[in-house]
Design an enzyme around this catalytic site. Structure first.
Site, PDB file in Angstrom:
ATOM      1  N   LYS A 198      52.430  53.794  33.121  1.00 56.82           N
ATOM      2  CA  LYS A 198      52.176  53.302  31.778  1.00 56.82           C
ATOM      3  C   LYS A 198      50.895  53.942  31.227  1.00 56.82           C
ATOM      4  O   LYS A 198      50.861  54.443  30.120  1.00 56.82           O
ATOM      5  CB  LYS A 198      52.036  51.782  31.870  1.00 56.82           C
ATOM      6  CG  LYS A 198      52.100  51.055  30.593  1.00 56.82           C
ATOM      7  CD  LYS A 198      52.119  49.565  30.869  1.00 56.82           C
ATOM      8  CE  LYS A 198      51.665  48.836  29.619  1.00 56.82           C
ATOM      9  NZ  LYS A 198      51.597  47.404  29.787  1.00 56.82           N
ATOM     10  N   GLU A 204      46.702  56.962  42.407  1.00 59.97           N
ATOM     11  CA  GLU A 204      47.769  57.295  43.367  1.00 59.97           C
ATOM     12  C   GLU A 204      48.856  58.130  42.687  1.00 59.97           C
ATOM     13  O   GLU A 204      49.281  59.170  43.198  1.00 59.97           O
ATOM     14  CB  GLU A 204      48.433  56.017  43.908  1.00 59.97           C
ATOM     15  CG  GLU A 204      47.551  55.150  44.772  1.00 59.97           C
ATOM     16  CD  GLU A 204      46.859  54.056  43.989  1.00 59.97           C
ATOM     17  OE1 GLU A 204      46.520  54.286  42.797  1.00 59.97           O
ATOM     18  OE2 GLU A 204      46.645  52.972  44.552  1.00 59.97           O
ATOM     19  N   GLY A 256      53.622  45.978  33.083  1.00 57.11           N
ATOM     20  CA  GLY A 256      54.098  46.842  34.168  1.00 57.11           C
ATOM     21  C   GLY A 256      55.133  46.163  35.062  1.00 57.11           C
ATOM     22  O   GLY A 256      56.209  46.697  35.318  1.00 57.11           O
ATOM     23  N   ARG A 257      54.838  44.952  35.531  1.00 57.30           N
ATOM     24  CA  ARG A 257      55.745  44.301  36.491  1.00 57.30           C
ATOM     25  C   ARG A 257      56.971  43.695  35.817  1.00 57.30           C
ATOM     26  O   ARG A 257      57.813  43.100  36.473  1.00 57.30           O
ATOM     27  CB  ARG A 257      54.985  43.266  37.316  1.00 57.30           C
ATOM     28  CG  ARG A 257      54.253  42.224  36.505  1.00 57.30           C
ATOM     29  CD  ARG A 257      53.286  41.417  37.365  1.00 57.30           C
ATOM     30  NE  ARG A 257      52.432  40.550  36.557  1.00 57.30           N
ATOM     31  CZ  ARG A 257      51.285  40.904  36.012  1.00 57.30           C
ATOM     32  NH1 ARG A 257      50.847  42.140  36.147  1.00 57.30           N
ATOM     33  NH2 ARG A 257      50.569  40.050  35.299  1.00 57.30           N
ATOM     34  N   GLU A 342      50.871  38.863  41.282  1.00 59.52           N
ATOM     35  CA  GLU A 342      50.036  39.540  40.277  1.00 59.52           C
ATOM     36  C   GLU A 342      50.026  38.732  38.981  1.00 59.52           C
ATOM     37  O   GLU A 342      49.076  38.794  38.214  1.00 59.52           O
ATOM     38  CB  GLU A 342      50.531  40.975  40.026  1.00 59.52           C
ATOM     39  CG  GLU A 342      49.485  41.837  39.332  1.00 59.52           C
ATOM     40  CD  GLU A 342      49.815  43.333  39.333  1.00 59.52           C
ATOM     41  OE1 GLU A 342      49.288  44.077  40.183  1.00 59.52           O
ATOM     42  OE2 GLU A 342      50.588  43.765  38.464  1.00 59.52           O
ATOM     43  N   HIS A 373      65.306  36.985  64.084  1.00 62.55           N
ATOM     44  CA  HIS A 373      64.915  37.419  65.424  1.00 62.55           C
ATOM     45  C   HIS A 373      63.461  37.874  65.441  1.00 62.55           C
ATOM     46  O   HIS A 373      63.044  38.598  66.343  1.00 62.55           O
ATOM     47  CB  HIS A 373      65.855  38.519  65.900  1.00 62.55           C
ATOM     48  CG  HIS A 373      67.283  38.044  65.926  1.00 62.55           C
ATOM     49  ND1 HIS A 373      67.829  37.384  66.996  1.00 62.55           N
ATOM     50  CD2 HIS A 373      68.246  38.059  64.968  1.00 62.55           C
ATOM     51  CE1 HIS A 373      69.083  37.050  66.719  1.00 62.55           C
ATOM     52  NE2 HIS A 373      69.355  37.438  65.481  1.00 62.55           N
ATOM     53  N   LYS A 486      39.852  49.150  42.638  1.00 68.15           N
ATOM     54  CA  LYS A 486      40.057  50.517  42.128  1.00 68.15           C
ATOM     55  C   LYS A 486      38.700  51.174  41.848  1.00 68.15           C
ATOM     56  O   LYS A 486      38.472  52.328  42.191  1.00 68.15           O
ATOM     57  CB  LYS A 486      40.842  50.481  40.812  1.00 68.15           C
ATOM     58  CG  LYS A 486      42.317  50.198  40.937  1.00 68.15           C
ATOM     59  CD  LYS A 486      42.967  50.376  39.560  1.00 68.15           C
ATOM     60  CE  LYS A 486      44.325  49.745  39.459  1.00 68.15           C
ATOM     61  NZ  LYS A 486      44.886  49.764  38.113  1.00 68.15           N
TER      62      LYS A 486
END
Ligand code: F6P
Length: 526
Positions: A198, A204, A256-257, A342, A373, A486
């Site tokens: 965005k 990253e 964003g999410r 978030e 398991h 950040k």
């Protein structure tokens, strides 16, 4: 008394009761404490919620003005106050002919235009009209992180049975191992790269994008025909070398999410095709209609959120396990982790005062039956009570292996039953076999995973997050907490190679950096 006080007061009474006994006392309990909406059945009867508790929970909805807050969101008010933004991801899945306003401007023409451009681009890739330097596009790599990664990745895995176009691969982590692993099997001349960010500044994503650009160019790929971007910043994309007509933007009213429904879903649209992508949008839109109109007592996202509030904020069960008995939903726990934590992992309310009843639950999970398991032992006998959220399809997609699905169903239902009923130890020497029981779980059942059902599940969770945020007074749409880490990472970057960067403030970080620098130079290739 306020509903919170009533709930606190009732908690001890009801939590002492054996959950299985609630079904004996009320043979209609399963029906009365479950709800259907669209294609989903949500069963919250295997919890301690009874009529009294539900009445107080519904009073919370009323007194916190959830319906009014919902309407403000859907009408495009700037409810994301700390960023001064409207919240209109629902507009991305709105039907033709509807209007949605931000500052008195109807944003639907812009959204339909964006979706049409995406469809045409996706079709051109799928039909071989847009090609790489080596021929038709065979693979797509999506580079993005957080909301620019988890949604498309989760949805591509979930809808793998619909994939009939170039499959999507994902690079999110800055760890070079991820880019290496993903690119290893790909041809740089027939791979389309989508840089999804965005802001087009995320460290990253930009680092990965640069390394992939070098890989593609070194392998004879073409930057102009094989790179696209999903971003709100066309200028920065242009500086990177991506032509404006290959940049798919979206308004700041899409967080964003919450963005998988639009340009961020491009890799999904290319993989499954625009028609099936539209079914995904329609599923989300159906759930929006239910959320906007159903009374609170029959509203699935509202009841889902209230069950969460009962467990986390009232009973203080601080974690929630997401347990899809549907392998294709294996990335759903990670997706919901971002969506829920978030959005509602915040200590202050909209007006800056402290959140009174605890913020978002800790979300984690794995698909069944694998988790059985691994960590289910602790779910059944550990000292922490962890409410479980099971998801189950009545039918799988592997008709030739349908007996597998029967075993899957039996296991899923057995787990919620076992958590509830528990087992009395047979004697002193048998005490290690006892399970306390009365452990809460909910189950979300659907006919079969499809684009529409996935859309419903995701939209339901988005609205559930909204309701929780509205009741707690939280702004669910900002994420200031991620900024500090950040900033410190950027300031430490210079100190990793040499000790010339800004010195870390703590002795611990200084010692760790020192160790890393020494070991890095000892291990450096000669
Ligand atoms: O982690 C913080 C965050 O801002 C998320 O909310 C967002 O989804 C992610 O980073 C990626 O941001 P961008 O799309 O701008 O690269």
């Amino acid at each position: 008394m306020s509903p919170w006080q009533e709930l606190e007061a009732e908690r001890e009474r009801i939590c002492k009761a054996e959950m299985a006994g609630l079904f004996v006392a009320d043979p209609q309990r399963a029906k009365r404490f479950s709800v259907t909406a669209c294609d989903l059945l949500f069963d919250f009867s295997k919890t301690h919620i009874d009529d009294v508790i539900l009445t107080h929970l519904l009073r919370l909805v009323e007194e916190c003005g959830v319906a009014g807050q919902r309407d403000l969101m859907l009408k495009g008010y700037r409810i994301n106050s700390s960023e001064d933004r409207a919240v209109l991801h629902t507009a991305l899945r709105e039907q033709d002919g509807q209007q949605r306003f931000v500052d008195h401007v109807d944003i639907m023409p812009e959204i339909h235009q964006t979706l049409a451009t995406l469809r045409s681009f996706a079709n051109d890739i799928r039909n071989g009209i847009i090609r790489g330097s080596g021929g038709c596009i065979e693979n797509v790599v999506n580079i993005g992180i957080g909301g620019s990664h988890l949604g498309p990745e989760m949805a591509c895995r979930a809808l793998s049975f619909c994939v009939d176009g170039p499959p999507a691969h994902f690079i999110a982590n800055i760890d070079g191992a991820e880019a290496k692993e993903v690119l290893a099997g790909l041809n740089p001349k027939t791979t389309l790269v989508i840089v999804a960010s965005k802001t087009f500044t995320t460290l990253e994503t930009m680092t990965n994008a640069e390394s992939v650009r070098q890989w593609l160019l070194a392998g004879g790929g073409s930057l102009t025909s094989q790179f696209a971007a999903v971003s709100s910043d066309v200028e920065k994309c242009r500086d990177f070398g991506i032509a404006p007509e290959r940049v798919f933007g979206f308004g700041d009213y899409i967080g964003g999410r919450y963005s998988v429904w639009g340009p961020v879903g491009l890799a999904l649209m290319i993989a499954i095709g625009p028609r099936r992508f539209q079914e995904f949008l329609n599923g989300g839109n159906q759930m929006d209609g239910h959320f906007a109109t159903a009374p609170a007592a029959q509203n699935l996202p509202v009841l889902h959120a209230l069950t969460g509030i009962w467990h986390n904020q009232v009973c203080r069960h601080r974690a929630r396990a997401i347990l899809p008995y549907d392998r294709r939903l294996r990335r759903l726990p990670a997706y919901l982790q971002q969506l829920i934590m978030e959005s509602n992992g915040k200590s202050v309310t909209r007006d800056g005062t402290a959140v009174s009843y605890g913020s978002a639950a800790i979300i984690w999970g794995e698909p069944g039956t694998n988790g059985q398991h691994a960590f289910y032992q602790a779910l059944h006998q550990g000292t922490q009570v962890i409410p479980c959220e099971f998801l189950l399809a009545a039918r799988g997609h592997e008709d030739d292996l349908s007996h597998h699905h029967e075993i899957l169903i039996a296991n899923c239902l057995a787990q919620s039953e076992a958590l509830m009923t528990g087992r009395q130890p047979g004697g002193d020497e048998e005490s290690h076999r006892g399970c306390p029981g009365s452990r809460p779980s909910t189950t979300l059942v659907y006919p079969q995973l499809s684009p529409s059902v996935l859309g419903q599940i995701i939209a339901m969770n988005e609205h559930s997050v909204f309701v929780e945020g509205a009741i707690l007074g939280i702004n669910s749409f900002d994420q200031w907490g991620v900024e500090l880490g950040k900033e410190i990472a950027l300031s430490l970057l210079g100190s990793v190679g040499t000790d010339t960067g800004s010195p870390p403030s703590s002795g611990s970080t200084a010692m760790l950096l020192d160790y890393v620098r020494q070991e890095r130079s000892a291990l450096a290739p000669s």
